[in-house]
Design a protein around this motif. Structure first.
Motif, mmCIF file in Angstrom:
data_model
loop_
_atom_site.group_PDB
_atom_site.id
_atom_site.type_symbol
_atom_site.label_atom_id
_atom_site.label_comp_id
_atom_site.label_asym_id
_atom_site.label_seq_id
_atom_site.Cartn_x
_atom_site.Cartn_y
_atom_site.Cartn_z
ATOM 1 N N SER A 292 0.840 -1.185 0.000
ATOM 2 C CA SER A 292 0.000 0.000 0.000
ATOM 3 C C SER A 292 0.878 1.240 0.000
ATOM 4 O O SER A 292 2.095 1.175 0.175
ATOM 5 N N MET A 293 0.250 2.391 -0.195
ATOM 6 C CA MET A 293 1.013 3.632 -0.322
ATOM 7 C C MET A 293 1.676 4.044 0.983
ATOM 8 O O MET A 293 2.605 4.849 0.976
ATOM 9 N N GLY B 103 -8.748 8.422 -14.663
ATOM 10 C CA GLY B 103 -9.184 8.132 -13.304
ATOM 11 C C GLY B 103 -10.173 7.001 -13.199
ATOM 12 O O GLY B 103 -10.599 6.653 -12.092
ATOM 13 N N LYS C 73 -5.842 1.258 -13.178
ATOM 14 C CA LYS C 73 -6.361 2.612 -13.298
ATOM 15 C C LYS C 73 -6.095 3.147 -14.698
ATOM 16 O O LYS C 73 -5.018 2.946 -15.261
ATOM 17 N N GLU D 89 -5.166 -0.721 -4.925
ATOM 18 C CA GLU D 89 -5.344 0.387 -3.996
ATOM 19 C C GLU D 89 -5.341 1.713 -4.752
ATOM 20 O O GLU D 89 -4.425 2.004 -5.527
ATOM 21 N N ASP D 90 -6.369 2.539 -4.512
ATOM 22 C CA ASP D 90 -6.449 3.866 -5.102
ATOM 23 C C ASP D 90 -5.587 4.857 -4.328
ATOM 24 O O ASP D 90 -5.102 4.563 -3.235
ATOM 25 N N GLU D 91 -5.465 6.085 -4.883
ATOM 26 C CA GLU D 91 -4.650 7.111 -4.241
ATOM 27 C C GLU D 91 -5.170 7.492 -2.857
ATOM 28 O O GLU D 91 -4.411 7.923 -1.994
ATOM 29 N N ASP D 92 -6.480 7.360 -2.643
ATOM 30 C CA ASP D 92 -7.057 7.710 -1.342
ATOM 31 C C ASP D 92 -7.026 6.546 -0.363
ATOM 32 O O ASP D 92 -7.708 6.561 0.651
ATOM 33 N N ASN D 93 -6.222 5.530 -0.675
ATOM 34 C CA ASN D 93 -6.030 4.346 0.164
ATOM 35 C C ASN D 93 -7.254 3.440 0.240
ATOM 36 O O ASN D 93 -7.292 2.524 1.059
#
Length: 312
Positions: A59-60, A167, A163, A108-112
């Motif tokens: 994850s980020m 987006g 992705k 996993e997206d940028e917003d976690n």
């Protein structure tokens, strides 16, 4: 993972996943390894799951998401998914909502927020899901188009999520329909998982077997984003929209549909809303809808029913 190197999970024909945990000829064999920066196994990492591992995702925030077909991490209950720290300790902020099933793919997206694909059962629902989005704490994100199996040859498995430049999402797997729309193992969606109908209207990804006595289903196993809105698709297939191809194709130009699309429900009027169980839908377009799906949800966003090609 610069500090530790990489994580690795797998199995061999002689050491199948889910059946062996221990040593072979004096050497440790687990389903989950941590490799050092030199590529050699880190023998100080002694953690494992009790079943198959299909996805290991960093994850980020440098946590590790493990997903697959298991129900324990070491001796701790962990049904199909768990999030751990790099040294192997469990991330206790992550809440597990699953009661059974298999997760094949994690994104996993940028917003976690975490999108998972597979065949999954969750707490508080009798449905079997094939696509879900989780909040960063592991709870269900009801704003996403969480896909419910329809007991049709429609939603078999989600095996790849990528992705897109605008987006949205490019989703692949082994399925014939998505949201009631015919799609051959590949679909383009917006950021929240709703189908972008501008793409993949043909026969899509397919497989023609030279031996008709053997059934080998087609499917997408990997989608990798390249430069300038290009995407590399791999899997089990030898046909794309009726043309013969190798099981590695490159697609490009998947952004215009979402950028120019109108809101999904701009042609409808529904009343009363919310409803106590009885409601009316008025379609304000000039022609009836084709290849459509009506999704009925309660006030919390939980899906109650999907109607394919409803008669408006």
């Amino acid at each position: 993972m610069a500090k530790y190197g990489v994580f690795w999970g797998g199995c061999t024909s002689s050491l199948p996943c889910g059946t062996l945990r221990g040593t072979l000829n004096g050497k440790r064999f687990f389903r989950l390894w941590r490799l050092g920066t030199d590529g050699k196994p880190d023998t100080t990492f002694n953690h494992d799951v009790n079943g198959r591992l299909f996805s290991i995702t960093q994850s980020m925030d440098s946590l590790i998401i493990l997903a697959g077909d298991f129900n324990k991490y070491d001796t701790t209950s962990a049904i199909t998914i768990i999030r751990i720290n790099e040294e192997g300790s469990i991330d206790t902020t992550f809440q597990n909502i699953f009661t059974g099933g298999i997760i094949y793919e994690v994104f996993e997206d940028e917003d976690n927020k975490i999108i998972v694909g597979g065949e999954m059962e969750i707490k508080g629902s009798n449905d079997r899901f094939n696509l879900l989005r989780l909040r960063p704490n592991g709870l269900l994100d009801t704003s996403f188009n969480n896909i419910v199996s329809l007991n049709l040859p429609s939603y078999l498995a989600i095996g790849a999520i990528c992705k897109t430049t605008d987006g949205g999402k490019l989703i692949g797997g082994a399925f014939n329909y998505y949201d009631g729309y015919p799609r051959g193992n590949l679909v383009k969606t917006d950021a929240n998982g709703f189908i972008d109908t501008n793409y993949f209207k043909g026969s899509g990804i397919g497989y023609v077997n030279s031996n008709p006595s053997v059934i080998l289903p087609a499917g997408v196993s990997s989608i990798t984003k390249g430069l300038n809105d290009t995407y590399f698709i791999t899997g089990r297939f030898n046909r794309y929209d009726g043309a013969t191809v190798k099981p590695l194709i490159k697609l490009k130009g998947l952004t215009s549909g979402l950028l120019n699309s109108k809101p999904r429900l701009s042609s409808f009027a529904l009343y009363p809303n919310p409803s106590n169980g009885s409601f009316s839908i008025k379609y304000k377009g000039e022609q009836p809808l084709k290849n459509s799906v009506l999704i009925i949800s309660d006030q919390t966003g939980r899906k109650i029913k999907n109607l394919i090609n409803p008669d408006f």
